[in-house]
Design a protein around this motif. Structure first.
Motif, PDB file in Angstrom:
ATOM      1  N   ARG A  10       0.797  -1.220   0.000  1.00 27.60           N
ATOM      2  CA  ARG A  10       0.000   0.000   0.000  1.00 27.60           C
ATOM      3  C   ARG A  10       0.833   1.275   0.000  1.00 27.60           C
ATOM      4  O   ARG A  10       2.012   1.278   0.323  1.00 27.60           O
ATOM      5  CB  ARG A  10      -0.963   0.021   1.173  1.00 27.60           C
ATOM      6  CG  ARG A  10      -0.315   0.173   2.499  1.00 27.60           C
ATOM      7  CD  ARG A  10      -1.365   0.244   3.574  1.00 27.60           C
ATOM      8  NE  ARG A  10      -0.742  -0.021   4.856  1.00 27.60           N
ATOM      9  CZ  ARG A  10      -1.398  -0.244   5.949  1.00 27.60           C
ATOM     10  NH1 ARG A  10      -2.702  -0.272   5.931  1.00 27.60           N
ATOM     11  NH2 ARG A  10      -0.766  -0.462   7.071  1.00 27.60           N
ATOM     12  N   VAL A  31      -3.965   3.628   0.815  1.00 28.02           N
ATOM     13  CA  VAL A  31      -4.508   3.101  -0.432  1.00 28.02           C
ATOM     14  C   VAL A  31      -3.751   1.824  -0.774  1.00 28.02           C
ATOM     15  O   VAL A  31      -2.517   1.804  -0.731  1.00 28.02           O
ATOM     16  CB  VAL A  31      -4.340   4.131  -1.571  1.00 28.02           C
ATOM     17  CG1 VAL A  31      -4.790   3.564  -2.885  1.00 28.02           C
ATOM     18  CG2 VAL A  31      -5.084   5.409  -1.249  1.00 28.02           C
ATOM     19  N   GLU A  32      -4.485   0.786  -1.104  1.00 24.61           N
ATOM     20  CA  GLU A  32      -3.836  -0.460  -1.514  1.00 24.61           C
ATOM     21  C   GLU A  32      -3.130  -0.235  -2.849  1.00 24.61           C
ATOM     22  O   GLU A  32      -3.678   0.388  -3.759  1.00 24.61           O
ATOM     23  CB  GLU A  32      -4.862  -1.587  -1.650  1.00 24.61           C
ATOM     24  CG  GLU A  32      -5.500  -1.996  -0.340  1.00 24.61           C
ATOM     25  CD  GLU A  32      -4.490  -2.509   0.662  1.00 24.61           C
ATOM     26  OE1 GLU A  32      -3.581  -3.287   0.275  1.00 24.61           O
ATOM     27  OE2 GLU A  32      -4.597  -2.130   1.841  1.00 24.61           O
ATOM     28  N   ASP A  35      -4.915  -1.157  -6.009  1.00 27.48           N
ATOM     29  CA  ASP A  35      -6.021  -0.309  -6.436  1.00 27.48           C
ATOM     30  C   ASP A  35      -5.576   0.884  -7.279  1.00 27.48           C
ATOM     31  O   ASP A  35      -6.407   1.588  -7.842  1.00 27.48           O
ATOM     32  CB  ASP A  35      -6.801   0.211  -5.223  1.00 27.48           C
ATOM     33  CG  ASP A  35      -7.534  -0.905  -4.497  1.00 27.48           C
ATOM     34  OD1 ASP A  35      -7.746  -1.971  -5.102  1.00 27.48           O
ATOM     35  OD2 ASP A  35      -7.894  -0.702  -3.317  1.00 27.48           O
ATOM     36  N   LEU A  90      -7.769   5.749  -8.764  1.00 25.01           N
ATOM     37  CA  LEU A  90      -7.915   4.479  -8.068  1.00 25.01           C
ATOM     38  C   LEU A  90      -9.072   3.689  -8.656  1.00 25.01           C
ATOM     39  O   LEU A  90     -10.037   4.264  -9.158  1.00 25.01           O
ATOM     40  CB  LEU A  90      -8.164   4.723  -6.576  1.00 25.01           C
ATOM     41  CG  LEU A  90      -7.109   5.588  -5.866  1.00 25.01           C
ATOM     42  CD1 LEU A  90      -7.575   5.927  -4.466  1.00 25.01           C
ATOM     43  CD2 LEU A  90      -5.776   4.879  -5.841  1.00 25.01           C
ATOM     44  N   ASP A  93     -10.964   1.056  -4.699  1.00 24.65           N
ATOM     45  CA  ASP A  93     -10.760   1.528  -3.334  1.00 24.65           C
ATOM     46  C   ASP A  93     -12.117   1.850  -2.716  1.00 24.65           C
ATOM     47  O   ASP A  93     -12.985   2.436  -3.371  1.00 24.65           O
ATOM     48  CB  ASP A  93      -9.855   2.763  -3.329  1.00 24.65           C
ATOM     49  CG  ASP A  93      -9.460   3.173  -1.923  1.00 24.65           C
ATOM     50  OD1 ASP A  93      -8.697   2.424  -1.297  1.00 24.65           O
ATOM     51  OD2 ASP A  93      -9.934   4.229  -1.461  1.00 24.65           O
TER      52      ASP A  93
END
Length: 158
Positions: A10, A31-32, A35, A90, A93
């Motif tokens: 992330r 945030v991953e 994503d 993104l 997300d």
């Protein structure tokens, strides 16, 4: 100034006390990495704002921080003046559709996202300034010089 931390799973946007107060956010933005769909470097982040701040702080052309709500989804915004920024689109997300962040380390972030991540969070600048494989581009062919066409000159005025 915002601090960007990146590991193998992330991206974390660590906020200063002022940024937390102006963005009405207590926790850092996480945030991953999976994503992240697209990352763009932009000169004018103000043209990328969409929707209205809710909650957020905005002083036109000076500062914009917080959550921007629009029909396209919620964006997290940290914009200062007309400085270079990064726009992160993104996909998947739960919280945000886009991040718009003013940072002088945008290029370092783009380079770091291309690298395989570490298990521990590392500052983006530190990660990107370490040994980076450089891809050499082939030189562009030189452009041919243009020669004026015969008869292309304007007639003399009488």
């Amino acid at each position: 100034m915002v601090t960007l931390l990146l590991d193998s799973t992330r991206l974390e946007v660590a906020l200063s006390v002022t940024e937390r107060a102006l963005s009405f956010r207590k926790a850092p933005v996480r945030v991953e990495r999976a994503d992240i769909r697209k990352v763009q470097l932009v000169d004018d982040p103000w043209s990328w704002l969409r929707g209205v701040p809710n909650p957020g702080t905005v002083v036109p052309r000076t500062v914009a921080m917080g959550l921007w709500r629009s029909a396209n989804g919620d964006d997290f915004v940290l914009v200062r003046r007309r400085r270079p920024s990064v726009v992160i689109d993104l996909d998947g997300d739960e919280e945000f559709a886009r991040l718009i962040i003013t940072t002088r380390h945008g290029l370092a972030l783009v380079q770091a996202l291309r690298l395989e991540g570490e298990d521990e969070p590392i500052d983006v600048v530190e990660l990107a300034t370490s040994e980076i494989p450089v891809i050499e581009r082939e030189p562009r062919p030189e452009r041919a010089t243009r020669t004026p066409r015969v008869g292309a000159t304007k007639p003399a005025q009488a």
